[in-house]
Design a protein around this motif. Structure first.
Motif, PDB file in Angstrom:
ATOM      1  N   ALA A 162      50.733   5.487  90.099  1.00  0.00           N
ATOM      2  CA  ALA A 162      52.813   5.601  89.825  1.00  0.00           C
ATOM      3  C   ALA A 162      52.392   6.766  88.906  1.00  0.00           C
ATOM      4  CB  ALA A 162      52.224   4.545  89.265  1.00  0.00           C
ATOM      5  N   PHE A 163      51.385   7.403  88.329  1.00  0.00           N
ATOM      6  CA  PHE A 163      51.197   8.377  87.240  1.00  0.00           C
ATOM      7  C   PHE A 163      51.916   9.511  88.234  1.00  0.00           C
ATOM      8  CE2 PHE A 163      49.002  10.932  83.544  1.00  0.00           C
ATOM      9  CZ  PHE A 163      50.187  11.093  82.995  1.00  0.00           C
ATOM     10  N   GLY A 164      50.585   9.905  88.591  1.00  0.00           N
ATOM     11  CA  GLY A 164      51.116  10.899  89.327  1.00  0.00           C
ATOM     12  C   GLY A 164      52.225  11.410  90.308  1.00  0.00           C
ATOM     13  N   LEU A 165      52.953   9.820  90.824  1.00  0.00           N
ATOM     14  CA  LEU A 165      54.296  10.154  91.747  1.00  0.00           C
ATOM     15  C   LEU A 165      54.902  10.682  90.851  1.00  0.00           C
ATOM     16  CD1 LEU A 165      53.791   7.672  93.881  1.00  0.00           C
ATOM     17  CD2 LEU A 165      53.424   9.871  94.970  1.00  0.00           C
ATOM     18  N   THR A 166      55.451   9.732  89.510  1.00  0.00           N
ATOM     19  CA  THR A 166      55.765  10.176  89.096  1.00  0.00           C
ATOM     20  C   THR A 166      55.928  11.933  88.342  1.00  0.00           C
ATOM     21  OG1 THR A 166      56.484   7.699  87.770  1.00  0.00           O
ATOM     22  CG2 THR A 166      56.628   9.531  86.016  1.00  0.00           C
ATOM     23  N   LEU A 167      55.466  12.562  88.054  1.00  0.00           N
ATOM     24  CA  LEU A 167      54.682  13.440  87.316  1.00  0.00           C
ATOM     25  C   LEU A 167      55.288  14.766  88.787  1.00  0.00           C
ATOM     26  CD1 LEU A 167      51.235  13.684  86.296  1.00  0.00           C
ATOM     27  CD2 LEU A 167      53.457  14.370  84.696  1.00  0.00           C
ATOM     28  N   THR A 168      55.207  14.598  90.043  1.00  0.00           N
ATOM     29  CA  THR A 168      55.424  15.333  91.099  1.00  0.00           C
ATOM     30  C   THR A 168      57.214  14.572  91.175  1.00  0.00           C
ATOM     31  OG1 THR A 168      53.641  14.739  91.952  1.00  0.00           O
ATOM     32  CG2 THR A 168      56.169  15.538  93.077  1.00  0.00           C
ATOM     33  N   LEU A 169      57.521  13.344  91.096  1.00  0.00           N
ATOM     34  CA  LEU A 169      59.259  13.468  91.145  1.00  0.00           C
ATOM     35  C   LEU A 169      60.081  14.493  89.799  1.00  0.00           C
ATOM     36  CD1 LEU A 169      59.241  10.242  92.243  1.00  0.00           C
ATOM     37  CD2 LEU A 169      59.609  11.437  94.143  1.00  0.00           C
ATOM     38  N   VAL A 170      59.063  14.082  88.658  1.00  0.00           N
ATOM     39  CA  VAL A 170      60.377  15.206  87.618  1.00  0.00           C
ATOM     40  C   VAL A 170      60.312  16.344  87.631  1.00  0.00           C
ATOM     41  CG1 VAL A 170      59.268  15.857  85.072  1.00  0.00           C
ATOM     42  CG2 VAL A 170      58.858  13.106  85.581  1.00  0.00           C
ATOM     43  N   TRP A 171      58.807  16.915  88.658  1.00  0.00           N
ATOM     44  CA  TRP A 171      58.866  18.141  88.758  1.00  0.00           C
ATOM     45  C   TRP A 171      59.607  18.971  89.684  1.00  0.00           C
ATOM     46  CZ3 TRP A 171      55.105  22.551  88.754  1.00  0.00           C
ATOM     47  CH2 TRP A 171      55.567  23.598  89.392  1.00  0.00           C
ATOM     48  N   ILE A 172      60.285  17.618  90.697  1.00  0.00           N
ATOM     49  CA  ILE A 172      61.255  17.869  91.672  1.00  0.00           C
ATOM     50  C   ILE A 172      62.718  18.159  91.228  1.00  0.00           C
ATOM     51  CG2 ILE A 172      62.054  17.459  94.241  1.00  0.00           C
ATOM     52  CD1 ILE A 172      59.606  16.850  94.713  1.00  0.00           C
ATOM     53  N   TYR A 173      63.067  17.052  90.290  1.00  0.00           N
ATOM     54  CA  TYR A 173      64.107  16.629  89.829  1.00  0.00           C
ATOM     55  C   TYR A 173      65.146  18.334  88.467  1.00  0.00           C
ATOM     56  CZ  TYR A 173      67.942  15.003  86.567  1.00  0.00           C
ATOM     57  OH  TYR A 173      69.097  14.969  85.262  1.00  0.00           O
TER      58      TYR A 173
END
Length: 294
Positions: A269-280
């Motif tokens: 969950a932490f890793g996916l959140t980091l990636t989604l924040v990057w894209i946003y």
């Protein structure tokens, strides 16, 4: 293979603890059934497999039907928790930290402070060998404050509706990569990994150089974050984020297949959140650049 994601790359979300490619099924009599193939395995093979004999015969790894092992439901629930907290704190900071002329300095300062705290928490968790839910939740909360302030500034002072456009863009990328990955249109292998890592390294180095020129030379630095070059690098940033998502999906899939401990779902969950924040953030920057050029 190690993930590009700093969280997954230090964890057991890899098949080989090195650089052998993805999609490498264990083979009989080889080290692939031992620790070289499965970071959760013991020398005798995968202790979490439902059929150790089948594992030795070269069958694909199977997650055990037992408690205490990570499942897709665990990953979805933990990711929903971190994103939910991030969204709530972003909404609160948007509502409680005005960005008019009289308050923008204070609000921006709070946002930057929250971003720095979130970065420290993310680094601490990334270098820990075990998941700490309190750290992960705290990171999501502080990152939400930063995103709320930045989104409010862009939405209210540069481009009305920018935040919603960035959210829609992020969701669209996530859905598209998920469909493409599940359909087999994206093959995450060693070559894909090497290309993404090389592109990401080059991208980050250029951004650092641009920032240094902006700090010491003033203006927009080399122009990588404004004008035509800014748009180009924004698109590249979104594409890199999409590639990171594909790598993350693969790492989660491997973790589930090899029976990773349930606590690893927090790291997923932490890793996916980091990636989604990057894209946003890349989408938000793109929207801001496009509107500033009008």
């Amino acid at each position: 293979m190690r993930s590009s994601n700093p969280v997954f790359s230090r964890r057991g979300f890899s098949r080989d603890n090195g650089y052998a490619g993805f999609n490498t099924a264990p083979q009989a009599g080889s080290a692939a059934v031992g620790t070289q193939a499965n970071p959760y395995a013991q020398p005798q093979g995968n202790p979490y497999a439902t059929n150790p004999y089948a594992q030795q015969q070269g069958a694909p790894p199977q997650a055990p039907v037992t408690t205490g092992r990570m499942t897709m439901d665990d990953v979805v629930m933990r990711t929903g928790t971190t994103l939910g907290i991030l969204i709530v704190t972003a909404a609160l900071s948007w509502a409680l930290l005005p960005v008019d002329d009289a308050n923008i300095g204070r609000s921006y300062g709070i946002g930057i402070g929250a971003a720095l705290i979130g970065m420290v928490l993310a680094l601490v968790q990334s270098f820990k060998r075990t998941a700490t839910p309190a750290l992960i939740v705290s990171y999501a909360a502080f990152e939400g404050v930063f995103l709320g302030v930045i989104s409010s500034i862009v939405d209210n002072r540069i481009a009305s509706g920018a935040a919603m456009q960035a959210v829609i863009g992020t969701l669209a990328v996530f859905a598209a990569v998920l469909v493409a990955y599940k359909a087999g249109w994206i093959r995450v292998n060693r070559r894909f990994y090497g290309f993404v890592m090389a592109a990401a390294l080059g991208f980050l180095l250029l951004m650092v150089v641009n920032m240094l020129f902006a700090v010491f030379g003033g203006g927009d630095g080399l122009g990588f974050r404004s004008g035509g070059l800014g748009i180009l690098f924004g698109v590249i940033g979104v594409l890199l984020g999409a590639c990171f998502l594909a790598l993350d999906f693969k790492q989660v899939e491997d973790g589930i297949a090899y029976g990773a401990p349930k606590e690893e779902a927090w790291l997923a969950a932490f890793g996916l959140t980091l990636t989604l924040v990057w894209i946003y953030m890349e989408f938000l920057r793109l929207v801001a650049i496009l509107n500033s050029n009008d």
